[in-house]
Design a protein around this motif. Sequence first.
Motif, PDB file in Angstrom:
ATOM      1  N   ASP A 135       0.824  -1.126  -0.196  1.00 19.92           N
ATOM      2  CA  ASP A 135      -0.042  -0.015  -0.015  1.00 19.92           C
ATOM      3  C   ASP A 135       1.093   1.336   0.076  1.00 19.92           C
ATOM      4  OD1 ASP A 135      -2.164   1.306   0.014  1.00 19.92           O
ATOM      5  OD2 ASP A 135      -2.850   0.781   2.179  1.00 19.92           O
ATOM      6  N   PHE A 136       1.663   1.343   1.007  1.00 16.13           N
ATOM      7  CA  PHE A 136       2.839   2.242   0.835  1.00 16.13           C
ATOM      8  C   PHE A 136       4.250   1.820   0.926  1.00 16.13           C
ATOM      9  CE2 PHE A 136       3.556   3.344   4.929  1.00 16.13           C
ATOM     10  CZ  PHE A 136       2.264   3.179   5.731  1.00 16.13           C
ATOM     11  N   SER A 137       5.069   2.251   0.542  1.00 14.32           N
ATOM     12  CA  SER A 137       6.584   1.866   0.619  1.00 14.32           C
ATOM     13  C   SER A 137       7.336   2.990   1.158  1.00 14.32           C
ATOM     14  CB  SER A 137       7.136   1.344  -0.600  1.00 14.32           C
ATOM     15  OG  SER A 137       6.065   0.364  -1.206  1.00 14.32           O
ATOM     16  N   VAL A 138       8.433   2.593   1.836  1.00 13.20           N
ATOM     17  CA  VAL A 138       9.243   3.783   2.417  1.00 13.20           C
ATOM     18  C   VAL A 138      10.711   3.241   1.992  1.00 13.20           C
ATOM     19  CG1 VAL A 138      10.559   4.695   4.226  1.00 13.20           C
ATOM     20  CG2 VAL A 138       8.107   4.299   4.302  1.00 13.20           C
ATOM     21  N   ARG A 139      11.392   4.266   0.849  1.00 14.05           N
ATOM     22  CA  ARG A 139      12.660   3.731   0.360  1.00 14.05           C
ATOM     23  C   ARG A 139      13.545   4.678   0.842  1.00 14.05           C
ATOM     24  NH1 ARG A 139      10.629   0.079  -0.164  1.00 14.05           N
ATOM     25  NH2 ARG A 139       9.675  -0.886  -1.931  1.00 14.05           N
ATOM     26  N   SER A 140      14.894   4.202   1.564  1.00  6.47           N
ATOM     27  CA  SER A 140      16.221   4.742   2.074  1.00  6.47           C
ATOM     28  C   SER A 140      15.432   6.170   2.740  1.00  6.47           C
ATOM     29  CB  SER A 140      16.928   5.186   0.944  1.00  6.47           C
ATOM     30  OG  SER A 140      16.970   4.038  -0.012  1.00  6.47           O
ATOM     31  N   LEU A 141      14.658   6.272   3.479  1.00  6.30           N
ATOM     32  CA  LEU A 141      14.193   7.521   4.305  1.00  6.30           C
ATOM     33  C   LEU A 141      15.118   7.944   5.393  1.00  6.30           C
ATOM     34  CD1 LEU A 141      11.619   9.391   3.902  1.00  6.30           C
ATOM     35  CD2 LEU A 141      10.857   8.350   6.011  1.00  6.30           C
ATOM     36  N   TRP A 142      15.303   9.172   5.343  1.00  8.85           N
ATOM     37  CA  TRP A 142      16.444   9.693   6.389  1.00  8.85           C
ATOM     38  C   TRP A 142      15.654  10.880   6.857  1.00  8.85           C
ATOM     39  CZ3 TRP A 142      21.510   8.833   7.584  1.00  8.85           C
ATOM     40  CH2 TRP A 142      22.115   7.849   7.185  1.00  8.85           C
ATOM     41  N   LYS A 143      15.644  11.255   8.255  1.00 10.44           N
ATOM     42  CA  LYS A 143      15.349  12.526   8.788  1.00 10.44           C
ATOM     43  C   LYS A 143      16.655  12.838   9.677  1.00 10.44           C
ATOM     44  CE  LYS A 143      13.784  16.299   9.679  1.00 10.44           C
ATOM     45  NZ  LYS A 143      13.805  17.445   8.984  1.00 10.44           N
ATOM     46  N   VAL A 144      17.359  13.963   9.356  1.00 10.37           N
ATOM     47  CA  VAL A 144      18.173  14.396  10.293  1.00 10.37           C
ATOM     48  C   VAL A 144      18.105  15.469  10.820  1.00 10.37           C
ATOM     49  CG1 VAL A 144      20.723  14.948  10.306  1.00 10.37           C
ATOM     50  CG2 VAL A 144      19.915  13.378   8.493  1.00 10.37           C
ATOM     51  N   PHE A 145      18.016  15.900  12.053  1.00 15.75           N
ATOM     52  CA  PHE A 145      17.819  17.159  12.684  1.00 15.75           C
ATOM     53  C   PHE A 145      19.156  17.775  12.911  1.00 15.75           C
ATOM     54  CE2 PHE A 145      13.961  14.693  14.262  1.00 15.75           C
ATOM     55  CZ  PHE A 145      13.131  15.929  13.901  1.00 15.75           C
ATOM     56  N   ARG A 184      23.809  17.121   4.458  1.00 15.23           N
ATOM     57  CA  ARG A 184      25.198  16.407   4.454  1.00 15.23           C
ATOM     58  C   ARG A 184      25.409  14.947   5.020  1.00 15.23           C
ATOM     59  NH1 ARG A 184      28.326  18.737   9.211  1.00 15.23           N
ATOM     60  NH2 ARG A 184      26.398  19.537  10.231  1.00 15.23           N
ATOM     61  N   ILE A 185      24.505  14.629   5.832  1.00 13.52           N
ATOM     62  CA  ILE A 185      24.609  13.353   6.910  1.00 13.52           C
ATOM     63  C   ILE A 185      24.135  12.171   5.656  1.00 13.52           C
ATOM     64  CG2 ILE A 185      23.955  12.008   8.792  1.00 13.52           C
ATOM     65  CD1 ILE A 185      25.498  14.683   9.232  1.00 13.52           C
ATOM     66  N   PRO A 186      23.160  12.016   5.049  1.00 10.56           N
ATOM     67  CA  PRO A 186      22.730  10.825   4.407  1.00 10.56           C
ATOM     68  C   PRO A 186      23.755  10.184   3.448  1.00 10.56           C
ATOM     69  CG  PRO A 186      20.833  12.387   4.450  1.00 10.56           C
ATOM     70  CD  PRO A 186      22.158  13.065   4.869  1.00 10.56           C
ATOM     71  N   GLY A 187      24.379  11.310   2.837  1.00 11.00           N
ATOM     72  CA  GLY A 187      25.421  10.640   1.706  1.00 11.00           C
ATOM     73  C   GLY A 187      26.820  10.176   2.436  1.00 11.00           C
ATOM     74  N   ASP A 188      26.998  10.711   3.509  1.00  9.59           N
ATOM     75  CA  ASP A 188      28.387  10.478   4.222  1.00  9.59           C
ATOM     76  C   ASP A 188      28.589   9.030   4.427  1.00  9.59           C
ATOM     77  OD1 ASP A 188      30.515  10.723   5.760  1.00  9.59           O
ATOM     78  OD2 ASP A 188      29.989  12.626   6.728  1.00  9.59           O
ATOM     79  N   ARG A 189      29.170   8.606   3.871  1.00  3.57           N
ATOM     80  CA  ARG A 189      29.676   7.163   4.051  1.00  3.57           C
ATOM     81  C   ARG A 189      30.628   6.794   5.415  1.00  3.57           C
ATOM     82  NH1 ARG A 189      26.379   5.320   0.745  1.00  3.57           N
ATOM     83  NH2 ARG A 189      25.546   4.881   2.650  1.00  3.57           N
ATOM     84  N   SER A 190      31.461   7.790   5.725  1.00  2.00           N
ATOM     85  CA  SER A 190      32.467   7.696   6.666  1.00  2.00           C
ATOM     86  C   SER A 190      31.478   7.336   8.090  1.00  2.00           C
ATOM     87  CB  SER A 190      33.213   8.906   6.933  1.00  2.00           C
ATOM     88  OG  SER A 190      32.394   9.933   7.320  1.00  2.00           O
ATOM     89  N   LEU A 191      30.246   7.832   8.073  1.00  2.00           N
ATOM     90  CA  LEU A 191      29.609   7.783   9.317  1.00  2.00           C
ATOM     91  C   LEU A 191      28.602   6.254   9.338  1.00  2.00           C
ATOM     92  CD1 LEU A 191      27.620  11.320   9.177  1.00  2.00           C
ATOM     93  CD2 LEU A 191      29.756  10.530  10.723  1.00  2.00           C
ATOM     94  N   ASP A 192      28.971   5.366   8.489  1.00  2.00           N
ATOM     95  CA  ASP A 192      28.197   4.043   8.356  1.00  2.00           C
ATOM     96  C   ASP A 192      27.904   3.333   9.505  1.00  2.00           C
ATOM     97  OD1 ASP A 192      27.272   4.575   6.122  1.00  2.00           O
ATOM     98  OD2 ASP A 192      28.365   3.231   4.936  1.00  2.00           O
ATOM     99  N   GLY A 193      29.303   3.119  10.175  1.00  2.00           N
ATOM    100  CA  GLY A 193      29.293   2.100  11.455  1.00  2.00           C
ATOM    101  C   GLY A 193      28.807   2.948  12.731  1.00  2.00           C
ATOM    102  N   LEU A 194      28.388   4.082  12.688  1.00  2.00           N
ATOM    103  CA  LEU A 194      28.287   4.783  13.986  1.00  2.00           C
ATOM    104  C   LEU A 194      26.922   4.830  14.234  1.00  2.00           C
ATOM    105  CD1 LEU A 194      30.498   7.981  13.322  1.00  2.00           C
ATOM    106  CD2 LEU A 194      31.273   5.725  14.567  1.00  2.00           C
ATOM    107  N   THR A 195      26.425   4.797  15.432  1.00  2.00           N
ATOM    108  CA  THR A 195      25.193   4.769  15.951  1.00  2.00           C
ATOM    109  C   THR A 195      24.495   6.265  16.018  1.00  2.00           C
ATOM    110  OG1 THR A 195      25.669   5.160  18.431  1.00  2.00           O
ATOM    111  CG2 THR A 195      25.556   2.964  17.782  1.00  2.00           C
ATOM    112  N   GLY A 196      23.437   6.579  15.960  1.00  2.00           N
ATOM    113  CA  GLY A 196      22.872   8.030  16.194  1.00  2.00           C
ATOM    114  C   GLY A 196      23.457   8.820  17.064  1.00  2.00           C
ATOM    115  N   PRO A 197      23.557   8.435  18.450  1.00  2.00           N
ATOM    116  CA  PRO A 197      24.215   9.230  19.315  1.00  2.00           C
ATOM    117  C   PRO A 197      25.842   9.532  18.905  1.00  2.00           C
ATOM    118  CG  PRO A 197      22.996   7.584  20.544  1.00  2.00           C
ATOM    119  CD  PRO A 197      23.172   7.312  19.043  1.00  2.00           C
ATOM    120  N   GLU A 198      26.394   8.689  18.331  1.00  2.00           N
ATOM    121  CA  GLU A 198      27.667   8.881  17.852  1.00  2.00           C
ATOM    122  C   GLU A 198      27.808   9.863  16.720  1.00  2.00           C
ATOM    123  OE1 GLU A 198      29.449   4.301  19.375  1.00  2.00           O
ATOM    124  OE2 GLU A 198      29.009   5.014  17.305  1.00  2.00           O
ATOM    125  N   VAL A 199      27.018   9.751  15.721  1.00  2.00           N
ATOM    126  CA  VAL A 199      27.062  10.732  14.620  1.00  2.00           C
ATOM    127  C   VAL A 199      26.566  12.020  15.139  1.00  2.00           C
ATOM    128  CG1 VAL A 199      25.648  11.503  12.783  1.00  2.00           C
ATOM    129  CG2 VAL A 199      25.996   8.880  13.167  1.00  2.00           C
TER     130      VAL A 199
END
Lengths: 400, 693
Positions: free
Chosen positions: A28-38, A44-59
């Motif tokens: 019915d609906f699909s969510v695709r690679s959805l990001w919300k950054v405050f 600049r956050i979604p595309g940043d591969r260097s943050l991949d392994g980090l948890t939210g608080p670390e980011v």
Amino acid sequence: MTAAAHPLPRTAGRTAPGRPATADGTPDFSVRSLWKVFGHRPDRIPGDRSLDGLTGPEVLARTGCLPAVRDMSFDVARGEVFVVMGLSGSGKSTLVRCLTRLVEPTAGRVLLEGQDLTALPPARLRDVRRNRISMVFQHFGLLPHRTVLNNVGYGLQVRGVGRAERNRRAAEVVDLVGLSGYEQRFPDQLSGGMQQRVGLARALAGDPDVLVFDEPFSALDPLIRRDMQAEVIRLHRDMGKTMLFITHDLSEALRLGDRILIMRHGELVQIGTGDELVGAPADDYVADFVADVPRADVLTLRWIARPDDPPDAAGAATLPADTVVRAAIPVVSGSAGPVRVVDGTGTDQRTLGWVGRDDVLALVAGAGRPPHRRRADAGDAATATESAAIEPAAATGAPA
Amino acid sequence: MTAPAQAAQVGELPATTAAVARDRTRRRRLPAAGTTLLALLALWLLARLLLGGRWTLPLAAADLTPLQLRLNDLNDWVSGHRNTSPLFLYFFNEIRLAVDTVGTAFTQVLSRTDVGLGIPEIGWLGTTVLVTALAYAVGNVRVAVLTLAVFCCFVLQGLWADAMDTFALVLASVLFALAIGLPLGIWSGTSRRVHRILTPVLDFMQILPSFAYLAPLVLIFLIGPASAIIATVVFAAPPVIRLTAHGLQQVPAVTREAADSLGVTGWQRLRTVLLPMARRTVVIGINQTFMAALSMVTIASLIGAPGLGLTVAQALQSLDVGTAFNAGVAIVLMAIAFDRVATAAGERTETALRSGRSRRRARRIAVAAALLVAVLAVYLSRTYLWAAEPPTGWPDLGRLLTDVGDTVSGWLQAHLSTVTGGLKDAVTYGVLNPLEALLTGSPFWVTGIVVTVVAWLAGRWRTALTAVLCLAAIVWLGVWQDAMATLAATLLATVAVVVLGVVVGVWMGRSRMADRIIRPVLDAAQTMPAFVYLVPFLALFDASRFTAIVAAVVYAAPAAIKIVADGIAQVPAATVEAATAFGSTRWQVVTRVQLPMSARSLALATNQGLIYALSMVVIGGMVGAGALGYDVVAGLSQDQLFGKGLAAGLTLVALGIVLDRITQAAAGRSGRRPGAARPRARSTAPALPAAGG
Ligand SMILES: Nc1ncnc2c1ncn2[C@@H]1O[C@H](COP(=O)(O)OP(=O)(O)OP(=O)(O)O)[C@@H](O)[C@H]1O
Ligand SMILES: [Mg+2]
């Protein structure tokens, strides 16, 4: 994308008594690679591969930006009750607000029957909010200066429905949620449970395709909460609407949900039916989440059936694989040997395995967790990753 | 209990602990600031002794500095080019004409026309009945009766014409103020950016003493009703802007979001969610705008506004206490009527919704009937002379009030003069003169350095820089000595205000009973127009600087007291209980716990005390306080002193900014406490009544 492997979404609805198999398989609906950054310059956050392994608080510590929703992708089938769970602050509310852009997503797409909501101009988006998707909020959000009837009819008024028609329809819905007689009251003259019924009625009045609930019953006391849950189940049975339901109450999730999505720090951890989460938690976070669930009430025979043939199979009792363990106890304990567990009906019926008294006892006594991936039919399907379920075009088409 | 309230309660504990910890660090820092201030004072006194009389920038009453003469030239140039310069021709003059037209329209309807007998469009009977009916329509029977009584009182006092002049100007000004203020408030309440831009502007407007913008307005718009109305609009629009914005902003995010999720357009959200939910706050804003307008219209009598204010002003200047008293009573009555009607209107917004259908219908019929009667009365007063002119045969209350004023003032001066005179002399010679001598007698740069250092202590470099710039402006404007005299009176008044604020405020903050009794009195006092405060003290103390100071203290005290009381009441009960459990005496609880923990409130009370006191001390220039206030008034009445008056007005602005910045910075320094609710400095003038009141 999360590293954990997710079982494939199951396409057949859970066959709890009295509930139709609702989901027909079309998303019915699909969510695709959805990001919300405050935060400052969030894009600049979604595309940043260097943050991949980090948890939210670390980011947050590294960049000053908090990714409240991180690269989420999932599908919700038509008529399904889809539950989102997670600890406080894991981004559940942000996620559902991104669906109708009450919170503007930073990246990614939300598709409602193939239509990309994130690309809609304001007027079309308003149409979607008016006619397609309605929300029910934890703190109700009723208009204090309007009567119950006018609160319920508010969405219709916003759409331009005339007063007579609006009042007629509102009165119907008020009756549907069991508030007849209270039409002329004001919200502050109602109890919390009744106020939430008004909130529910307001969402139903517009006859939307999708209902979104953001922890609707957390502010209510346990008895009223059960009442309201029953109400939602009844409405779902009668109307068959797609529902997205947020809660951090696991028993509520198990009671209502066809499938449950577990979130942590804005990331998807696991999607599955209740018995999948309990039987095969993706990691310790999920395992902790479901640790207190009485397993016998959730797991089906499918999860404990042994494939190896017992010595004396002749004349053994037969039970369907979807029988909840607790319901099987009388039969299993009443029969001399192990019970045969079968899948399918009629000619398609095949034996999945056998369940003995000891297997049931071990589960009821909670002696250890059932070993991972012991579901009798799960085999290779359970090891498929979630990303495989998403067609590549959609995944790569999302804005970086 | 609602969830947010619970959260607030839970949140208070850590905040309290933090506050206590901070108190400890502050106590260690406090002596440092204290010693610096004492050392500063000692150096200042020393400098005054050694260098006294030099670099004091004196300026005789009739003298003008070159700059002030240039301002005179500017005035002449404007007079000469008013009808040729495009800026005036197509802009300022147009505004003046438009405002004049509206003002004249109101005056003609309510007060007088230029033709024949000069009878207004709606005569006495029509106005009285119409206003009463309107009071009933927006309020209730009680306030309608009150309005009727007040308007009859104007007749009894023999002040009907004056009162109608004032009433017409107030209505015209409020009309403009609302036409500008409501949209601005809505815009500011819905757009964060507009709010950020508008807030400092409104803050600035609110620290301006009302005398400050009389001269510039006269320069541009001439003496007359237009200037009076514009001055009033400038003064009266901020409250409605602020409170409208505040009302919209306080609509809970949940409600907003719920409406958005139903697909409302921006306009629908405003009309069906934000405005209805903000209605009560907006009505309070309108109420405050009415009060501010009445206050300013009376002061604007100095720039050509006719009416009660003019009567008071003339009586004040000729020390005619009786006449001033009579007109002052009329102003107070009008203020009470406005306030009660607006308050009732605010309450109606709630009760009207809740009343049943049949009651609503009954009321609608009653209102229609009342308006019908009003129309009949209007018709009568347009047809018959007896209904157009106020009746003459009624008892002469005006004579009585004037006599009472004169008699009481005469009696006071005959019998109490030893007490009042003694008090006046004691304060004047004991405190005021030495303080003024220190400020006016020191070299200007010494005083400047002292003020700058104080500013630095309060707010570091930003505040110090502001102080330097403002002081430089004052020196440049050439009225340094008068500014220092005004500052001396203001400081003295403020000290008294703060003492009163602490004593009464602590009492109210600790005793609910005291609060319940005193608060309504303070609320009432805050609705009084500034002008009328001078009247009783003129009777008591004659024309002098001391009179202005006492009036300033009484005028400024209510705001300060309320801020302190709220600050004390906000100290968490748990903290007070803990202190009591440790065996602290009541005195210790007040001085060690409650006052330190409401340090920010004290600083804000000082801030408001200063701003209000400055405003009133300047108005006191009309009753012998001299200095800047006198310069402004003289500049308005004598052409050759115009430049000096304008300079004095601008000096007031600079003075207001310095005092405000220093005390605001001090408040900010003492207020960085997590969790503790911050008292708002600006919205406290007739403060929002609590939800329960
Ligand atoms: N407007 C905002 N600005 C900045 N950060 C926000 C904002 N809204 C939410 N967050 C942050 O995003 C994160 C996720 O918040 P969200 O409200 O979605 O959590 P939740 O899962 O709904 O929690 P809960 O169960 O408490 O409702 C939190 O860390 C929150 O602090
Ligand atoms: Mg939430």
